[in-house]
Design a protein around this motif. Structure first.
Motif, PDB file in Angstrom:
ATOM      1  N   SER A 209      49.533 -10.857 -46.555  1.00 39.32           N
ATOM      2  CA  SER A 209      50.019 -12.358 -46.243  1.00 39.32           C
ATOM      3  C   SER A 209      50.604 -12.972 -47.377  1.00 39.32           C
ATOM      4  O   SER A 209      50.990 -14.071 -47.422  1.00 39.32           O
ATOM      5  CB  SER A 209      48.911 -13.234 -45.757  1.00 39.32           C
ATOM      6  N   THR A 224      50.727 -15.014 -39.289  1.00 42.56           N
ATOM      7  CA  THR A 224      50.632 -15.561 -37.900  1.00 42.56           C
ATOM      8  C   THR A 224      50.756 -17.075 -38.017  1.00 42.56           C
ATOM      9  O   THR A 224      51.435 -17.637 -38.898  1.00 42.56           O
ATOM     10  CB  THR A 224      49.500 -15.161 -37.220  1.00 42.56           C
ATOM     11  N   HIS A 225      49.917 -18.153 -37.595  1.00 45.39           N
ATOM     12  CA  HIS A 225      49.753 -19.523 -37.923  1.00 45.39           C
ATOM     13  C   HIS A 225      48.195 -19.812 -37.869  1.00 45.39           C
ATOM     14  O   HIS A 225      47.471 -19.113 -37.462  1.00 45.39           O
ATOM     15  CB  HIS A 225      50.795 -20.556 -37.236  1.00 45.39           C
ATOM     16  N   ARG A 334      46.764 -14.085 -31.759  1.00 47.64           N
ATOM     17  CA  ARG A 334      45.738 -13.929 -32.934  1.00 47.64           C
ATOM     18  C   ARG A 334      44.494 -14.424 -32.230  1.00 47.64           C
ATOM     19  O   ARG A 334      44.538 -15.454 -31.763  1.00 47.64           O
ATOM     20  CB  ARG A 334      45.988 -14.245 -34.239  1.00 47.64           C
TER      21      ARG A 334
HETATM   22  O1  LIG Z   1      48.879 -15.191 -41.218  1.00 44.71           O
HETATM   23  C1  LIG Z   1      47.610 -15.338 -40.972  1.00 44.71           C
HETATM   24  O2  LIG Z   1      47.416 -15.468 -39.822  1.00 44.71           O
HETATM   25  C2  LIG Z   1      46.540 -15.571 -42.209  1.00 44.71           C
HETATM   26  C3  LIG Z   1      46.723 -15.588 -43.461  1.00 44.71           C
HETATM   27  C4  LIG Z   1      45.915 -15.770 -44.294  1.00 44.71           C
HETATM   28  C5  LIG Z   1      44.535 -15.806 -43.841  1.00 44.71           C
HETATM   29  N1  LIG Z   1      44.315 -15.951 -42.616  1.00 44.71           N
HETATM   30  C6  LIG Z   1      45.282 -15.819 -41.750  1.00 44.71           C
END
Ligand SMILES: O=C(O)c1cccnc1
Ligand SMILES: Nc1ncnc2c1ncn2[C@@H]1O[C@H](COP(=O)(O)OP(=O)(O)OP(=O)(O)O)[C@@H](O)[C@H]1O
Ligand SMILES: O=P(O)(O)OC[C@H]1O[C@H](OP(=O)(O)OP(=O)(O)O)[C@H](O)[C@@H]1O
Ligand SMILES: [Mg+2]
Length: 562
Positions: A209, A224-225, A334
């Protein structure tokens, strides 16, 4: 999930014609070392010893995480460091300030040095490696090589530890699962975060990420978010622009919000799901709808803000099926809390039921990603229970190497002026193996590596089909004959200094990752298992064994009993 892989440009690897770039982290300078390296360098210089040719080995003593293997990471950064090793005038001025009693001549000496007369032989980055075998052999003027100790150990230690941690997570998750590194926020500072992303990718993660790491190293990015996005919405009335162009551009949905609501009602009434949920959370539905309008090609939803099965999953499906009507395929969900195994199975059933009900091919295979304090143990537990997750997002435990803080690499003098040296210790595991050495990996009939063997630099190379005695370096009774089917020389020239030897090119991160995956695949499975793995054998030649023990007796003072 948002993905920009394929659009990344991987920087060209530095080849013989490419100059080697500076270290990735500009904090990596000749001052990034311990003070005692400078005081020793001064004392070498005062004694007129500074040019004496020394050989040091960089190695570790014990595999991390209770395992029996380690992945070597950090070599490229070491080579970048020595390729650009030069003191700047302001660095010399600072050293003068903190070492006020040193003579001017020493600073003139420092001003002139670089690593053009240093040679580095190393195991290729991304290789599976074992305790006691040098990962790197560094030869050069003793004062210069001494200055390299701390930065080299620093550059290898965490890199190898976190690469190994990533490889272990990959091993337990299995080849088919997608592994996403989400650790930046929890990493030990910015360098910890960038390094974690790079080396987790090397160790078998699929993506990160971390946007800066994506840019620097060409690692695929995914995301994701968060819950904040979901809880920032109050109601569907907030959505002003409700139009959505179809995927192929041929039509427009004028009121995507109403379409989503229509789908939610249809889902509610489906025979197979009848009564599975009642009113879903409308602010969550607004968040999902809004996200889909913004990113219709990458629609995914974090479904656990209110209630996974009675709100998050039905809301996701309503938006996904509305998108489907206009030619878009939703990415997935998620899960970030609760019983991940149970919830993934329930969500999968829900998707399967809708696939059947509305004849939407592949809807049952919608991607389920899980996160929330995952680690080797939880993934192992999830596997044992049975689950329906396709992808794991892992942060804290992965990047902080929670179950082991450091690898414990060391840098030991093994020869000076052609005289072998060894460090003695009461603790036999801490005794270093003397001499400038060559190291080989011997492979058996089944194609697996059988044993690593260290020999003196001038001993003949082990030959395929020829029996060789491999001895435990310190335990007299442990020895075995090996007839190798393949012999691999482990230490290759990565920095020739002025020796004229051709230097190995530094591979791309992707190639190093491929090497790592290939090495892991070719290990005998009993070395790899999580519980009580079989130790891999690390040995020395009969000649080196005899020499170690001769030198040991010579160096160890004889005690006197009174
Ligand atoms: O994009 C994600 O879901 C994400 C990124 C960093 C930490 N937790 C989730
Ligand atoms: N089926 C499962 N088997 C084993 N471990 C699980 C399973 N499902 C989740 N876990 C793990 O259990 C832990 C649950 O942690 P915790 O109780 O703090 O979270 P939670 O209550 O689910 O969520 P929140 O983050 O909202 O507090 C996490 O480490 C998670 O990875
Ligand atoms: O759990 P990790 O392995 O570190 O993975 C990263 C975590 O970071 C994010 O949330 P964050 O932890 O910031 O908040 P939350 O747990 O309270 O949702 C995300 O939702 C994951 O849970
Ligand atoms: Mg968390």
């Amino acid at each position: 999930m948002m993905s920009v892989d394929g659009e990344m440009e991987t920087p060209a690897p530095p080849g013989p014609t490419n100059p080697i770039p500076s270290p990735t982290n500009p904090m990596v300078t000749p001052l990034l070392t311990d003070l005692y390296q400078f005081t020793m360098a001064y004392a070498y210089w005062k004694a007129g010893k500074h040019l004496e040719r020394a050989v040091f080995d960089l190695f570790f003593r014990k595999n991390p995480f209770g395992g029996e293997y380690t992945i070597f990471g950090g070599l490229e950064e070491c080579i970048r460091f020595i390729a650009n090793f030069r003191f700047k005038e302001e660095e010399i001025s600072y050293l003068r300030l903190v070492m006020p009693t040193c003579e001017d001549g020493f600073f003139d000496y420092l001003r002139a040095i670089d690593c053009s007369d240093v040679e580095v032989y190393a195991i290729s980055e991304g290789s599976v490696v074992f305790p006691k075998v040098p990962l790197m052999r560094i030869e050069g003027p003793v004062a210069v090589v001494q200055l390299l100790e701390t930065p080299f150990v620093n550059l290898v230690n965490y890199a190898s530890l976190v690469t190994t941690n990533a490889a272990r997570h990959r091993f337990v998750a299995g080849k088919e699962k997608s592994l996403l590194e989400f650790g930046l926020r929890r990493a030990q500072g910015p360098d910890g975060g960038i390094s974690a992303s790079r080396y987790c990718y090397m160790g078998g993660f699929d993506a990160t990420s971390n946007v800066a790491a994506g840019r620097l190293f060409g690692i695929p990015l995914r995301g994701t978010h968060s819950h904040a996005f979901v809880s920032s919405f109050m109601s569907l009335d907030e959505i002003v622009d409700k139009t959505l162009q179809s995927y192929d551009g041929s039509s427009t949905c004028e009121d995507f919000v109403s379409l989503v609501q229509t789908w939610l009602n249809r889902i509610k009434r489906t025979n197979s799901l009848h009564g599975a949920f009642g009113e879903t959370n409308q602010s969550e539905l607004a968040a999902f709808t809004s996200y889909a309008l913004a990113l219709p090609n990458n629609f995914l939803a974090l479904v656990d803000t209110y209630d996974v099965m009675s709100s998050g999953v039905p809301n996701f499906c309503a938006v996904a099926l509305a998108l489907n009507e206009f030619g878009y395929k939703a990415t997935g969900i998620r899960l970030d809390s609760g019983d991940l195994a149970y919830l993934s199975i329930e969500a999968r059933k829900f998707f399967g039921a809708l696939e059947k009900e509305f004849a939407i091919p592949e809807f049952g295979k919608t991607i389920i990603t899980a996160s929330n304090d995952l680690n080797e143990e939880t993934i192992d537990a999830l596997n044992k229970q049975g689950h329906e997750m396709d992808s794991f997002g892992i942060g804290t435990y992965l990047v902080t190497c929670y179950s082991q803080a450091a690898l414990g690499c060391v840098f030991k003098l093994v020869e000076i002026n052609n005289q072998p040296r060894m460090k003695l210790s009461e603790d036999v595991t801490k005794v270093s193996i003397p001499c400038k050495k060559r190291c080989y990996r011997l492979y058996g009939r089944e194609g697996y590596p059988l044993v690593d063997i260290m020999t003196g630099a001038n001993e003949p190379t082990p030959k395929v089909g020829e029996r060789i005695l491999c001895r435990h370096p310190f335990n007299e009774s442990k020895r075995a004959y090996v007839v190798p089917q393949h012999v691999e020389e482990l230490l290759k020239c990565y920095w020739p200094g002025d020796s004229g030897v051709k230097r190995e090119e530094l591979p791309t991160l992707k190639n190093t990752r491929d090497r790592c995956m290939q090495h892991l695949e070719h290990m005998r499975p009993d070395h790899m298992r999580r519980l009580n793995p079989t130790p891999y054998k690390v040995s020395v030649s009969a000649k080196l064994y005899d020499f170690i023990h001769f030198l040991w007796l010579n160096e160890a003072p004889v005690g006197e009993l009174q």
